[in-house]
Write a protein that holds these residues in place. Structure first.
Motif, PDB file in Angstrom:
ATOM      1  N   VAL A  87      -5.185   4.605  -1.177  1.00 33.27           N
ATOM      2  CA  VAL A  87      -5.451   6.045  -1.098  1.00 33.27           C
ATOM      3  C   VAL A  87      -4.736   6.645   0.106  1.00 33.27           C
ATOM      4  CG1 VAL A  87      -7.236   7.780  -0.678  1.00 33.27           C
ATOM      5  CG2 VAL A  87      -7.643   5.942  -2.321  1.00 33.27           C
ATOM      6  N   MET A  88      -4.834   5.986   1.260  1.00 36.71           N
ATOM      7  CA  MET A  88      -4.172   6.495   2.463  1.00 36.71           C
ATOM      8  C   MET A  88      -2.660   6.496   2.302  1.00 36.71           C
ATOM      9  SD  MET A  88      -6.684   7.357   4.338  1.00 36.71           S
ATOM     10  CE  MET A  88      -5.835   7.693   5.872  1.00 36.71           C
ATOM     11  N   ALA A  89      -2.117   5.484   1.631  1.00 34.19           N
ATOM     12  CA  ALA A  89      -0.673   5.433   1.396  1.00 34.19           C
ATOM     13  C   ALA A  89      -0.230   6.576   0.488  1.00 34.19           C
ATOM     14  CB  ALA A  89      -0.292   4.083   0.781  1.00 34.19           C
ATOM     15  N   SER A  90      -1.038   6.923  -0.505  1.00 34.42           N
ATOM     16  CA  SER A  90      -0.718   8.037  -1.400  1.00 34.42           C
ATOM     17  C   SER A  90      -0.690   9.359  -0.649  1.00 34.42           C
ATOM     18  CB  SER A  90      -1.741   8.107  -2.538  1.00 34.42           C
ATOM     19  OG  SER A  90      -1.706   6.940  -3.338  1.00 34.42           O
ATOM     20  N   ILE A  91      -1.639   9.525   0.270  1.00 28.92           N
ATOM     21  CA  ILE A  91      -1.679  10.756   1.056  1.00 28.92           C
ATOM     22  C   ILE A  91      -0.434  10.867   1.928  1.00 28.92           C
ATOM     23  CG2 ILE A  91      -2.919  11.976   2.888  1.00 28.92           C
ATOM     24  CD1 ILE A  91      -5.497  10.803   1.780  1.00 28.92           C
ATOM     25  N   ARG A  92      -0.036   9.772   2.566  1.00 33.58           N
ATOM     26  CA  ARG A  92       1.144   9.807   3.424  1.00 33.58           C
ATOM     27  C   ARG A  92       2.420  10.059   2.622  1.00 33.58           C
ATOM     28  NH1 ARG A  92      -0.696   4.962   5.397  1.00 33.58           N
ATOM     29  NH2 ARG A  92       1.221   3.957   4.686  1.00 33.58           N
ATOM     30  N   ALA A  93       2.465   9.518   1.407  1.00 33.67           N
ATOM     31  CA  ALA A  93       3.689   9.620   0.617  1.00 33.67           C
ATOM     32  C   ALA A  93       3.838  10.974  -0.069  1.00 33.67           C
ATOM     33  CB  ALA A  93       3.722   8.505  -0.424  1.00 33.67           C
ATOM     34  N   SER A  94       2.745  11.500  -0.631  1.00 36.19           N
ATOM     35  CA  SER A  94       2.865  12.715  -1.450  1.00 36.19           C
ATOM     36  C   SER A  94       1.824  13.778  -1.175  1.00 36.19           C
ATOM     37  CB  SER A  94       2.803  12.327  -2.941  1.00 36.19           C
ATOM     38  OG  SER A  94       3.774  11.352  -3.254  1.00 36.19           O
ATOM     39  N   GLY A  95       0.980  13.581  -0.185  1.00 39.81           N
ATOM     40  CA  GLY A  95      -0.018  14.585   0.132  1.00 39.81           C
ATOM     41  C   GLY A  95      -1.351  14.333  -0.567  1.00 39.81           C
ATOM     42  N   VAL A  96      -2.304  15.195  -0.258  1.00 32.43           N
ATOM     43  CA  VAL A  96      -3.666  15.018  -0.778  1.00 32.43           C
ATOM     44  C   VAL A  96      -3.701  15.113  -2.303  1.00 32.43           C
ATOM     45  CG1 VAL A  96      -6.011  15.958  -0.733  1.00 32.43           C
ATOM     46  CG2 VAL A  96      -4.626  15.972   1.352  1.00 32.43           C
ATOM     47  N   GLU A  97      -2.815  15.942  -2.897  1.00 34.95           N
ATOM     48  CA  GLU A  97      -2.842  16.114  -4.359  1.00 34.95           C
ATOM     49  C   GLU A  97      -2.483  14.830  -5.102  1.00 34.95           C
ATOM     50  OE1 GLU A  97       1.154  17.277  -2.684  1.00 34.95           O
ATOM     51  OE2 GLU A  97      -0.957  17.726  -2.265  1.00 34.95           O
ATOM     52  N   ALA A  98      -1.914  13.843  -4.394  1.00 30.53           N
ATOM     53  CA  ALA A  98      -1.532  12.584  -5.048  1.00 30.53           C
ATOM     54  C   ALA A  98      -2.693  11.600  -5.134  1.00 30.53           C
ATOM     55  CB  ALA A  98      -0.362  11.944  -4.310  1.00 30.53           C
TER      56      ALA A  98
END
Length: 324
Positions: free
Chosen positions: A172-183
């Protein structure tokens, strides 16, 4: 400070927060779960431990961060010594040394894949399904086992649930760093919550009827093992020197397990030096008020009770040792 240093530092702070939270929860229980200040302290320390742990997952491999979680037992060592007014004995230091040595080996050999720890939707579903099946099978088997084995199995299932919750949190944290909260994947977030709650409930059930030592050791070992395996499978985390490195990591895991079991037993017993406790009880005449000195210790006896025990040599079933 490099990523590894941040991961280690945050993990140590998280472990210290969890250890302090355990003390706060113990004191809360002693006061009948009353007192807003005590509740606030316990919840704040637990929340701080969770937050620091999730942050640590951003900077280190799952294997390192989860393994460092065993330091909670290490921090509990001096807390237990202060709590029960006993010194830290040689056996406790040996257990602590084994744990630290095993952790050092794993940290020196663990290698990040170098790519973002992203988890695809199918991979997230497969990992969640495999975890659910494992937890249900192990937890179900616990109900057909004896008290001690039931506690170990329930704690093992809790450790698996906690470990995979950490793996999914890292995704989840990696998704936020890569594409923002919407990811963020709602499914993965939901599974993090489910596994965390299930792990907590199973952990509480594991402490009923079999003491604290066995389930505490089981959850402390299965948590990092399950997370490390998942990290290798879904995040491509590796260890240096190929098969030789894996063999060393396996040895390190055994060393950590040995140390964790010892620390768990001493933490559960509330004593870090049983020999010192025994000597203190035998040397009652050398203290101005031995009853007062031992008033807070489990199983402590007043001077009158000791005299009565010598006057009546009949065996007392309540004094027979009980299994951990």
């Amino acid at each position: 400070m490099g990523s590894l240093g941040l991961a280690v530092g945050l993990s140590m702070l998280s472990a210290a927060s969890y250890a302090a939270a355990a003390v706060a929860q113990e004191r809360l229980a002693e006061h009948g779960h009353r007192g807003r200040t005590r509740w606030a302290a316990a919840l704040t320390l637990t929340a701080a431990g969770v937050l620091l742990h999730v942050l640590a997952l951003n900077f280190g491999t799952v294997a390192i961060v989860q393994a460092l979680g065993t330091l909670t037992l290490l921090f509990a060592l001096p807390i237990s010594a202060l709590r029960y007014q006993v010194r830290v004995g040689p056996a406790s230091w040996v257990d602590a040394g084994l744990t630290v040595a095993g952790l050092a080996l794993i940290m020196s050999l663990s290698v990040d894949s170098g790519r973002p720890a992203l988890l695809s939707a199918p991979a997230g579903r497969y990992l969640s399904l495999a975890t659910l099946v494992t937890v249900v099978v192990v937890g179900g088997a616990a109900w057909f086992a004896g008290a001690r084995m039931r506690a170990v199995l329930l704690a093992g299932a809790a450790g698996v649930a906690f470990g995979i919750a950490s793996v999914l949190s890292k995704a989840v944290m990696a998704s936020i760093r890569a594409s923002g909260v919407e990811a963020i994947s709602p499914f993965i977030v939901t599974m993090v919550v489910i596994f965390s709650v299930v792990g907590y409930l199973l952990g509480q059930l594991s402490y009923k009827g079999a003491g604290l030592a066995a389930p505490l050791a089981a959850v402390s070992v299965t948590n990092p093992v399950a997370a490390a395996i998942a990290g290798v499978v879904v995040f491509d985390e590796r260890f240096r020197f190929g098969h030789a490195g894996l063999a060393v990591v396996a040895v390190a895991a055994v060393v950590i397990t040995w140390g964790v079991i010892g620390l768990s037993r001493r933490t559960a017993d509330g004593s870090t030096d049983p020999a010192a406790d025994a000597s203190a009880e035998l040397a009652g005449d050398g203290s101005a008020d031995p009853a007062a000195d031992r008033a807070d210790r489990p199983g402590a006896h007043t001077e009158a009770e000791v005299v009565d025990a010598h006057a009546d040599p009949k065996p007392d079933p309540s004094t027979e040792p009980t299994p951990l």
